[in-house]
Design an enzyme around this catalytic site. Structure first.
Site, short mmCIF file in Angstrom:
data_model
loop_
_atom_site.label_atom_id
_atom_site.label_comp_id
_atom_site.label_asym_id
_atom_site.label_seq_id
_atom_site.Cartn_x
_atom_site.Cartn_y
_atom_site.Cartn_z
CG HIS A 1 -1.74 -1.21 1.41
ND1 HIS A 1 -2.28 -1.90 0.37
CD2 HIS A 1 -2.10 -1.88 2.53
CE1 HIS A 1 -2.95 -2.95 0.83
NE2 HIS A 1 -2.85 -2.97 2.14
CE LYS B 1 -2.30 -4.31 11.69
NZ LYS B 1 -3.38 -3.77 10.85
C1 BG6 Z 1 -4.56 -4.72 4.85
C2 BG6 Z 1 -3.65 -5.14 5.96
O1 BG6 Z 1 -3.95 -4.94 3.60
O2 BG6 Z 1 -4.87 -3.35 4.97
C3 BG6 Z 1 -4.29 -4.86 7.30
O3 BG6 Z 1 -3.35 -6.52 5.85
C4 BG6 Z 1 -4.73 -3.42 7.37
O4 BG6 Z 1 -3.40 -5.17 8.36
C5 BG6 Z 1 -5.55 -3.03 6.16
O5 BG6 Z 1 -5.50 -3.25 8.55
C6 BG6 Z 1 -5.87 -1.54 6.14
O6 BG6 Z 1 -6.79 -1.28 5.13
P1 BG6 Z 1 -7.82 -0.05 5.24
O7 BG6 Z 1 -8.56 -0.10 3.95
O8 BG6 Z 1 -8.68 -0.32 6.44
O9 BG6 Z 1 -6.98 1.16 5.40
#
Ligand code: BG6
Length: 483
Positions: free
Chosen positions: A237, A336
C-alpha cells in the site's frame, strides 16, 4: 453502465474477505444496476454445502456488513438468486468436475477466478483450473495479498500463477488502489496544471505518507506475527502511494503506461543497507494503552509468541534517486493501535526564499487526506483581515468530499471487482512492480534480522515510538510529523 455478463468464482467463498468485502461490494454494484441478469457468483470452498445454505451465509454476511438502509428487499432477492456454491478441494480432484459442469453453462461469459485463499493454495488452485480446462478466452484470475514474504517467495507465487495464466490475465489486488481518494491522486496531479511545475526538488521540501490505524491485529495475530508492518503495509500500500506521488505523467491511463511509470519510481528507490538501516528506519511494537478504541491490550497479549519481535509500527526515510526527487526525503509511517485512524499524504513545499514581512513565513502544504474525512487541503498564507498592520495568517483551501459531493463513497473493492470484469488492469499491480517492491524491502528485512534488535515499545494511543519523531527531526530539527 451495466457490465458484460460474467461468472465470478470466489475461492474462499465462505471466508472472511468474501463475507466482509467481496460479497458486499458485488451487492452494491447490483444495487446500482451494474450487474447484468445472467451474472453469477459461485462461492467455492472445501466443505460442500447446498446453494440454499450458501445463500443463507451470503445474506447473513450482507446483513452484518451493510447498513440497514442499504438493504433493498428486491435487490437482495435478485442478488441471492445469483449466488451458487460448489464444494471443491484445492489440493485434490474432489469437486473439480462439479465446478467444470457449473461453469459450462456460462462458457461464453467473462470468467473471473478470485483467489481469496491463503497464498499456498494459489499454485494448486491454478493447476487444477488448468487441468480441468476452465480457462476460456475471457478468463481472468484475481490474487490477493500477501504476494510473498520476500522476493524469492513472491517470485515463486508469481511463477505458480504464471504457469497457468498469462500476465495480462492476472489481476493482483492492492485494495488501496481502488480507494476513491487514491484514484484522485492521479486526477489531482495530472488534471491540474497548477501543481506539476512545482512538483520536484526545487519546490518540495519533503513528503510524508502516513497510514495510521487505531485497531490492533484483531483476530489475525497468527498471520500478522509472521508478517509485521513492513511486509503488511509498506511493501504494497505505502509504496503504491509513493509511486503515485513520485511518478512521471504516464502518456495515457492505459494499464501498462501507468505501471511502467510506477515501476521506474520503484527502481529509483535508494537501497537501504545494513550501514544506514538504523538511521533511516524505526521499528515499533505496541504496548497496552488507551486510544479511540478504549482501553486496549498490548501486542504480546494478543499473539501466541510472547517474545515476538514482530513490528507493528514502522517509520522510514526513503529517497527516490532521480533528477526530479534527489534530496527530497519521503517519510513513510504506518502502525497499528496509534492515536487515531488516519491515512494522509503531506506534500510540504519549501519556504519562500526571502520574507518581506519581518517574520519567518511558514511554508505551503498540500494535505491529501485519504481516509477518513476524505479531502484535500492546501495551506496558504494570507493577510489576517483588519485595519492593523500586515499580519500573516495560515489558512486552508479546504475541499472535503462529503461536503462537495453528496454521494456515497464506494468501497475500493466495488471498483476493483468490476474493473476485472471490464478487463481494465490499470489499478492492479504488474508482476515486475511487486517484485521490484520486494527488491527494495528485502535488504531492510535482512538488516533487521541480522541486528536482531527488539522493536521499540510504544503506548497504544500514541503516534509510535519517540524514535520516529527523532527520525524526521534528524535532517531538520524543526521538521515534524503532521498530526
Ligand atoms: C490490509 C492489511 O492490507 O490493509 C491490514 O493486511 C490493514 O493489516 C488493512 O489493517 C488496512 O486497510 P484499510 O482499507 O482499512 O486502510
Amino acid at each position: 453502465i451495466v457490465v458484460d455478463p460474467f461468472d465470478y468464482v470466489v475461492f474462499g467463498g465462505t471466508g472472511d474477505l468474501a463475507r466482509r468485502k467481496l460479497l458486499p461490494a458485488l451487492y452494491h454494484r447490483d444495487l446500482d444496476g451494474q450487474i447484468p441478469d445472467e451474472a453469477r457468483i459461485i462461492g467455492v470452498s472445501r466443505k460442500p454445502q447446498s446453494d440454499k445454505a450458501y445463500r443463507e451465509l451470503v445474506k447473513e454476511a450482507l446483513e452484518a456488513h451493510l447498513k440497514p438502509e442499504e438493504m433493498d428487499k428486491k435487490v437482495l432477492q435478485r442478488f441471492l438468486a445469483r449466488c451458487f456454491f460448489v464444494g471443491c478441494d484445492a489440493t485434490s480432484e474432489a469437486g473439480w468436475p462439479d465446478l467444470a459442469a457449473t461453469l459450462e453453462a456460462g462458457k461464453d461469459r467473462i470468467r473471473a477466478f478470485y483467489l481469496a485463499t491463503s497464498p499456498d493454495l494459489f499454485g494448486p488452485i491454478c493447476d487444477n483450473i488448468g487441468k480441468h480446462n476452465l480457462i476460456t478466452e475471457q478468463t481472468r484470475v484475481v490474487v490477493e495479498k500477501p504476494l510473498g514474504k520476500d522476493l524469492a517467495s513472491a517470485k515463486a507465487t508469481n511463477d505458480e500463477v504464471g504457469r497457468i495464466f498469462k500476465e495480462e490475465q492476472i489481476y493482483r489486488i492492492d485494495h488501496y488502489l481502488g480507494k476513491e481518494t487514491v484514484q484522485n491522486l492521479m486526477a489531482l496531479r495530472f488534471a491540474n496544471a497548477l501543481f506539476e511545475p512545482l512538483w520536484d526538488n526545487a519546490y518540495i521540501d519533503h513528503v510524508q505518507i502516513t497510514v495510521a490505524e487505531s485497531l490492533g491485529v484483531e483476530g489475525r495475530g497468527d498471520y500478522y506475527d509472521t508478517s509485521g508492518a513492513l511486509r503488511d503495509m509498506v511493501q504494497n500500500h505505502i509504496l503504491q502511494l509513493l509511486c503515485l506521488v513520485a511518478m512521471e505523467a504516464p502518456s495515457s491511463m492505459d494499464a501498462d503506461a501507468v505501471r511502467d511509470e510506477k515501476l521506474k519510481v520503484l527502481k529509483s528507490l535508494k537501497p537501504i543497507t545494513d550501514g544506514d538501516v538504523n538511521t533511516v528506519t524505526v521499528r515499533g511494537q505496541y504496548k497496552s494503552g488507551v486510544n479511540e478504541q478504549g482501553v486496549v491490550p498490548g501486542y504480546l497479549d494478543e499473539v501466541s509468541n510472547k517474545s515476538s519481535k514482530t513490528e507493528t509500527f514502522v517509520a522510514i526515510k526513503a529517497e527516490v534517486g532521480n533528477w526530479r526527487w534527489a534530496g527530497v526525503p519521503f517519510y513513510l509511517r504506518t502502525g497499528k493501535r496509534l492515536a487515531t485512524r488516519v491515512s494522509e499524504i503531506v506534500v510540504a513545499f519549501k519556504e519562500i526564499p526571502h520574507s518581506i514581512f519581518g517574520e519567518a513565513v511558514p511554508a505551503n502544504e498540500l494535505v491529501i487526506r485519504l481516509q477518513p474525512d476524505e479531502g484535500v487541503k492546501l495551506w496558504l498564507m494570507i493577510k489576517d483581515p483588519g485595519p492593523g498592520g500586515l499580519r500573516l495568517k495560515r489558512v486552508a483551501l479546504d475541499m472535503t468530499f462529503a461536503n462537495a459531493f453528496k454521494v456515497r463513497n464506494p468501497d475500493a473493492y466495488e471498483r476493483l471487482l468490476l474493473d476485472v470484469v471490464r478487463g481494465n488492469a490499470t489499478l492492479f499491480m504488474r508482476r515486475d512492480e511487486v517484485e521490484q517492491a520486494w527488491t527494495w524491502i528485502d535488504p531492510i528485512l535482512q538488516a533487521w534480522k541480522e541486528s536482531d534488535k527488539a522493536p521499540k515499545p510504544y503506548m497504544s494511543g500514541s503516534w509510535g515510538p519517540d524514535e520516529a519523531r527523532d527520525l524526521i527531526r534528524a535532517d531538520v530539527p524543526t521538521r515534524e510529523w503532521h498530526e
